[in-house]
Design a protein around this motif. Structure first.
Motif, PDB file in Angstrom:
ATOM      1  N   PRO A  12       0.794  -1.220   0.126  1.00 41.95           N
ATOM      2  CA  PRO A  12       0.251   0.130  -0.136  1.00 41.95           C
ATOM      3  C   PRO A  12       0.799   1.336   0.067  1.00 41.95           C
ATOM      4  O   PRO A  12       0.619   2.362  -0.649  1.00 41.95           O
ATOM      5  CB  PRO A  12      -0.928  -0.128   1.133  1.00 41.95           C
ATOM      6  CG  PRO A  12      -1.148  -1.632   1.589  1.00 41.95           C
ATOM      7  CD  PRO A  12       0.558  -2.169   0.948  1.00 41.95           C
ATOM      8  N   VAL A  13       1.976   1.336   0.488  1.00 38.11           N
ATOM      9  CA  VAL A  13       2.659   2.603   0.767  1.00 38.11           C
ATOM     10  C   VAL A  13       3.310   2.759  -0.650  1.00 38.11           C
ATOM     11  O   VAL A  13       3.466   3.850  -1.014  1.00 38.11           O
ATOM     12  CB  VAL A  13       3.957   2.136   1.423  1.00 38.11           C
ATOM     13  CG1 VAL A  13       5.045   3.248   1.415  1.00 38.11           C
ATOM     14  CG2 VAL A  13       3.558   2.154   2.952  1.00 38.11           C
ATOM     15  N   GLY A  14       3.744   1.674  -1.608  1.00 38.84           N
ATOM     16  CA  GLY A  14       3.863   1.991  -3.021  1.00 38.84           C
ATOM     17  C   GLY A  14       2.945   2.743  -3.719  1.00 38.84           C
ATOM     18  O   GLY A  14       3.185   3.647  -4.514  1.00 38.84           O
ATOM     19  N   ALA A  46       6.769  -0.933  -7.688  1.00 37.91           N
ATOM     20  CA  ALA A  46       7.190  -1.463  -6.622  1.00 37.91           C
ATOM     21  C   ALA A  46       6.335  -1.979  -5.388  1.00 37.91           C
ATOM     22  O   ALA A  46       6.223  -2.949  -4.745  1.00 37.91           O
ATOM     23  CB  ALA A  46       8.284  -0.678  -5.654  1.00 37.91           C
ATOM     24  N   GLY A  47       5.299  -1.074  -5.544  1.00 34.11           N
ATOM     25  CA  GLY A  47       4.197  -1.396  -4.578  1.00 34.11           C
ATOM     26  C   GLY A  47       3.444  -2.703  -5.087  1.00 34.11           C
ATOM     27  O   GLY A  47       3.137  -3.615  -4.245  1.00 34.11           O
ATOM     28  N   LEU A 165      -6.796  10.425  -6.093  1.00 32.98           N
ATOM     29  CA  LEU A 165      -7.181  10.075  -4.631  1.00 32.98           C
ATOM     30  C   LEU A 165      -6.426   8.650  -4.583  1.00 32.98           C
ATOM     31  O   LEU A 165      -6.747   7.934  -3.776  1.00 32.98           O
ATOM     32  CB  LEU A 165      -8.667   9.760  -4.522  1.00 32.98           C
ATOM     33  CG  LEU A 165      -9.548  10.766  -4.466  1.00 32.98           C
ATOM     34  CD1 LEU A 165     -10.994  10.581  -4.351  1.00 32.98           C
ATOM     35  CD2 LEU A 165      -9.220  11.871  -3.391  1.00 32.98           C
ATOM     36  N   LEU A 166      -5.478   8.360  -5.289  1.00 37.04           N
ATOM     37  CA  LEU A 166      -4.469   7.299  -5.414  1.00 37.04           C
ATOM     38  C   LEU A 166      -3.912   7.127  -3.692  1.00 37.04           C
ATOM     39  O   LEU A 166      -4.071   6.245  -3.204  1.00 37.04           O
ATOM     40  CB  LEU A 166      -3.320   7.508  -6.317  1.00 37.04           C
ATOM     41  CG  LEU A 166      -3.826   6.688  -7.689  1.00 37.04           C
ATOM     42  CD1 LEU A 166      -2.873   6.983  -8.629  1.00 37.04           C
ATOM     43  CD2 LEU A 166      -3.782   5.181  -7.224  1.00 37.04           C
ATOM     44  N   ALA A 167      -3.294   8.294  -3.438  1.00 37.54           N
ATOM     45  CA  ALA A 167      -2.774   8.303  -2.080  1.00 37.54           C
ATOM     46  C   ALA A 167      -3.600   8.006  -0.985  1.00 37.54           C
ATOM     47  O   ALA A 167      -3.201   7.017  -0.079  1.00 37.54           O
ATOM     48  CB  ALA A 167      -1.991   9.678  -1.845  1.00 37.54           C
ATOM     49  N   LEU A 172      -5.906   3.932   2.860  1.00 35.14           N
ATOM     50  CA  LEU A 172      -7.011   3.030   3.356  1.00 35.14           C
ATOM     51  C   LEU A 172      -6.701   1.758   3.516  1.00 35.14           C
ATOM     52  O   LEU A 172      -7.227   0.822   3.922  1.00 35.14           O
ATOM     53  CB  LEU A 172      -8.332   3.517   2.536  1.00 35.14           C
ATOM     54  CG  LEU A 172      -8.860   5.018   2.801  1.00 35.14           C
ATOM     55  CD1 LEU A 172     -10.034   5.141   1.912  1.00 35.14           C
ATOM     56  CD2 LEU A 172      -9.176   5.317   4.438  1.00 35.14           C
ATOM     57  N   MET A 173      -6.073   1.340   2.235  1.00 34.04           N
ATOM     58  CA  MET A 173      -5.593  -0.238   2.034  1.00 34.04           C
ATOM     59  C   MET A 173      -4.621  -0.681   3.074  1.00 34.04           C
ATOM     60  O   MET A 173      -4.833  -1.714   3.544  1.00 34.04           O
ATOM     61  CB  MET A 173      -5.204  -0.389   0.577  1.00 34.04           C
ATOM     62  CG  MET A 173      -5.745  -0.209  -0.598  1.00 34.04           C
ATOM     63  SD  MET A 173      -5.179  -0.281  -2.268  1.00 34.04           S
ATOM     64  CE  MET A 173      -4.933  -2.085  -2.243  1.00 34.04           C
ATOM     65  N   LEU A 174      -3.639   0.385   3.521  1.00 31.29           N
ATOM     66  CA  LEU A 174      -2.699  -0.054   4.676  1.00 31.29           C
ATOM     67  C   LEU A 174      -3.698  -0.313   5.927  1.00 31.29           C
ATOM     68  O   LEU A 174      -3.314  -1.089   6.610  1.00 31.29           O
ATOM     69  CB  LEU A 174      -1.815   1.172   4.621  1.00 31.29           C
ATOM     70  CG  LEU A 174      -0.937   0.985   5.953  1.00 31.29           C
ATOM     71  CD1 LEU A 174      -0.012  -0.270   5.677  1.00 31.29           C
ATOM     72  CD2 LEU A 174       0.256   2.169   5.665  1.00 31.29           C
TER      73      LEU A 174
END
Length: 198
Positions: A12-14, A46-47, A165-167, A172-174
């Motif tokens: 998710p950080v990727g 990488a993500g 809104l990708l970030a 939210l996934m994290l």
């Protein structure tokens, strides 16, 4: 086992990094080709790479069976297609002199029979569907809280509404997957001997 937790976080950080670099690149209204385009897509790629061990690690919190195997397989197929998409975008960015030429290269690639469906429109979505189902299975087994499922769903849907809104989606996934982090080492260590013995 620290690697399993790292992958669950790094995936998710990727996506978060991809979204932030993309916003930065678009701030001057000139996004791609160039360093900003490559950096954003490298972060996204990488993500996706980290999501491969993350999906495998999360699946091991579930009993072995056809459903687990099927969901993992579908998710990994979607991930593979997504990685090809990121790779193609990066190559097009390297080859193109400007945005128009990059768009032309992208159109040429998509014109190859089957590419648009396999790399852009359909198959990559299997990653998100598979991850959502996997999260639902983990919630049903109480390996994740019930709210992880709707939280992950929102994190998936928001970038589909707008890539800006990708970030937020990545965060939210994290948040949805983070409750599994403390149990990854304990669960995997406990189940590995039975796999070897069997």
């Amino acid at each position: 086992m620290k690697h399993a937790a790292l992958s669950v976080v790094a995936g998710p950080v990727g996506i978060v990094a991809y979204g932030l670099v993309r916003l930065w690149g678009r701030s001057d209204d000139v996004y791609g080709p160039g360093l900003d385009w490559q950096a954003a897509h490298l972060a996204g790629l990488a993500g996706m790479v980290f999501f491969v061990p993350a999906v495998v690690a999360l699946s091991r919190l579930l009993p072995a069976g056809r459903w687990r195997t099927g969901v993992v397989a579908v998710t990994l197929v979607g991930l593979a297609a997504t990685m090809v998409q990121f790779g193609a975008d990066m190559v097009e960015g390297l080859l193109a002199a400007d945005r128009a030429e990059m768009s032309a290269l992208s159109s040429d690639f998509k014109d190859i029979p089957g590419v648009e469906m396999a790399v852009y429109d359909v198959v990559p979505q299997l990653f998100f569907v598979g991850l959502l189902v996997l999260t639902g299975m983990l919630a049903a087994r109480r390996r994740l809280p019930w709210w992880s499922v709707p939280l992950l769903l929102v994190g998936i849907v928001l970038p589909a509404v707008t890539l800006d809104l990708l970030a937020v989606g990545g965060l939210l996934m994290l948040a949805a997957l983070a409750p599994a982090l403390p149990i990854l080492p304990r669960e995997t260590v406990r189940t590995e001997p039975s796999v070897v013995a069997g």
